[in-house]
Motif scaffolding. Structure first.
Motif, short mmCIF file in Angstrom:
data_model
loop_
_atom_site.label_atom_id
_atom_site.label_comp_id
_atom_site.label_asym_id
_atom_site.label_seq_id
_atom_site.Cartn_x
_atom_site.Cartn_y
_atom_site.Cartn_z
N CYS A 8 0.84 -1.18 0.00
CA CYS A 8 0.00 0.00 0.00
C CYS A 8 0.88 1.24 0.00
CB CYS A 8 -0.91 -0.02 1.23
SG CYS A 8 -1.86 1.50 1.41
N GLU A 9 0.66 2.12 -0.97
CA GLU A 9 1.48 3.32 -1.07
C GLU A 9 1.16 4.30 0.05
OE1 GLU A 9 3.97 3.57 -3.35
OE2 GLU A 9 3.09 3.77 -5.33
N ASP A 10 0.00 4.18 0.61
CA ASP A 10 -0.43 5.14 1.63
C ASP A 10 0.12 4.81 3.00
OD1 ASP A 10 -1.71 6.62 -0.23
OD2 ASP A 10 -3.72 5.88 0.22
N CYS A 11 -0.03 3.54 3.41
CA CYS A 11 0.40 3.19 4.76
C CYS A 11 1.56 2.20 4.76
CB CYS A 11 -0.77 2.63 5.57
SG CYS A 11 -1.31 0.99 5.05
N LYS A 12 2.06 1.87 3.56
CA LYS A 12 3.21 0.98 3.39
C LYS A 12 2.98 -0.42 3.93
CE LYS A 12 5.35 4.44 1.62
NZ LYS A 12 5.29 4.58 0.16
N HIS A 13 1.73 -0.77 4.07
CA HIS A 13 1.40 -2.11 4.54
C HIS A 13 1.60 -3.11 3.41
CE1 HIS A 13 -0.52 -5.27 6.75
NE2 HIS A 13 -1.52 -5.39 5.91
N VAL A 14 2.29 -4.19 3.71
CA VAL A 14 2.51 -5.24 2.72
C VAL A 14 1.59 -6.40 3.04
CG1 VAL A 14 4.19 -6.86 1.75
CG2 VAL A 14 4.92 -4.56 2.37
N TYR A 15 0.87 -6.88 2.02
CA TYR A 15 -0.10 -7.93 2.26
C TYR A 15 -0.17 -8.86 1.07
CZ TYR A 15 -2.97 -4.80 -0.57
OH TYR A 15 -3.45 -4.01 -1.58
N GLU A 16 -0.73 -10.03 1.31
CA GLU A 16 -0.88 -11.01 0.25
C GLU A 16 -2.35 -11.19 -0.07
OE1 GLU A 16 1.17 -14.41 1.84
OE2 GLU A 16 2.99 -13.90 0.76
N GLU A 17 -2.62 -11.34 -1.36
CA GLU A 17 -4.00 -11.54 -1.77
C GLU A 17 -4.05 -12.67 -2.78
OE1 GLU A 17 -6.60 -8.97 0.22
OE2 GLU A 17 -7.17 -10.19 -1.49
N LEU A 18 -5.05 -13.50 -2.64
CA LEU A 18 -5.29 -14.55 -3.62
C LEU A 18 -6.12 -13.92 -4.74
CD1 LEU A 18 -4.72 -17.54 -4.13
CD2 LEU A 18 -6.93 -18.05 -3.11
N THR A 19 -5.45 -13.58 -5.83
CA THR A 19 -6.12 -12.81 -6.86
C THR A 19 -5.47 -13.08 -8.21
OG1 THR A 19 -6.74 -10.56 -7.49
CG2 THR A 19 -4.62 -10.81 -6.45
N THR A 20 -5.87 -12.31 -9.21
CA THR A 20 -5.26 -12.42 -10.52
C THR A 20 -4.38 -11.20 -10.76
OG1 THR A 20 -7.25 -11.48 -11.47
CG2 THR A 20 -7.05 -13.87 -11.53
N PRO A 21 -3.33 -11.35 -11.58
CA PRO A 21 -2.34 -10.27 -11.72
C PRO A 21 -2.90 -8.97 -12.27
CG PRO A 21 -1.46 -12.33 -12.54
CD PRO A 21 -2.92 -12.56 -12.26
N ASP A 22 -4.05 -9.01 -12.94
CA ASP A 22 -4.59 -7.78 -13.52
C ASP A 22 -5.48 -7.02 -12.55
OD1 ASP A 22 -6.26 -10.05 -13.83
OD2 ASP A 22 -7.57 -8.88 -15.10
N ASP A 33 -6.96 2.20 -2.35
CA ASP A 33 -6.68 1.44 -3.56
C ASP A 33 -5.39 1.94 -4.23
OD1 ASP A 33 -7.55 3.83 -4.52
OD2 ASP A 33 -9.17 3.02 -5.73
N ASN A 34 -4.65 2.73 -3.50
CA ASN A 34 -3.36 3.21 -3.97
C ASN A 34 -2.29 2.17 -3.65
OD1 ASN A 34 -1.35 4.83 -4.98
ND2 ASN A 34 -1.21 6.12 -3.16
N THR A 35 -2.41 1.02 -4.34
CA THR A 35 -1.53 -0.10 -4.05
C THR A 35 -0.82 -0.53 -5.31
OG1 THR A 35 -3.31 -1.68 -4.49
CG2 THR A 35 -3.05 -0.95 -2.22
N LYS A 36 0.26 -1.26 -5.14
CA LYS A 36 0.94 -1.81 -6.31
C LYS A 36 1.58 -3.13 -5.94
CE LYS A 36 5.25 0.76 -5.69
NZ LYS A 36 6.16 1.74 -6.29
N ARG A 37 1.95 -3.87 -6.98
CA ARG A 37 2.58 -5.16 -6.77
C ARG A 37 3.89 -4.99 -6.03
NH1 ARG A 37 1.69 -9.33 -10.38
NH2 ARG A 37 3.37 -10.37 -9.35
N TYR A 38 4.12 -5.88 -5.12
CA TYR A 38 5.34 -5.86 -4.32
C TYR A 38 6.26 -6.95 -4.83
CZ TYR A 38 8.23 -5.74 -0.10
OH TYR A 38 9.27 -5.64 0.79
N TYR A 39 7.34 -6.54 -5.47
CA TYR A 39 8.24 -7.52 -6.07
C TYR A 39 9.39 -7.81 -5.13
CZ TYR A 39 5.78 -6.78 -10.43
OH TYR A 39 4.83 -6.72 -11.39
#
Ligand SMILES: [Zn+2]
Length: 67
Positions: A8-22, A33-39
């Motif tokens: 999360c770009e806002d609170c820097k929380h890193v989390y895992e989600e069972l989802t699709t890459p798109d 919803d200001n989030t991005k993939r964490y590589y």
């Protein structure tokens, strides 16, 4: 479906989600919803400066990497 890591770009929380890459799941902590993939590349684990496996602009975990 895959278990993907997001940051999360806002609170820097890193989390895992069972989802699709798109899809971009909202942050479970602050609902932003200001989030991005964490590589996680070798750069993250192996230290900075080498840049041999950094994924470049998409690398969220080593912004200080010179590669
Ligand atoms: Zn958040």
């Amino acid at each position: 479906m895959a278990l993907l890591k997001y940051i999360c770009e806002d609170c820097k929380h890193v989390y895992e989600e069972l989802t699709t890459p798109d899809k971009k799941p909202a942050c479970p902590k602050c609902a932003s919803d200001n989030t991005k993939r964490y590589y996680q590349g070798k750069c993250y684990f192996g230290g900075r400066g080498k840049g041999d496996s950094c994924s470049g602009g998409n690398c969220a975990c080593c912004k200080g990497c010179s590669g």
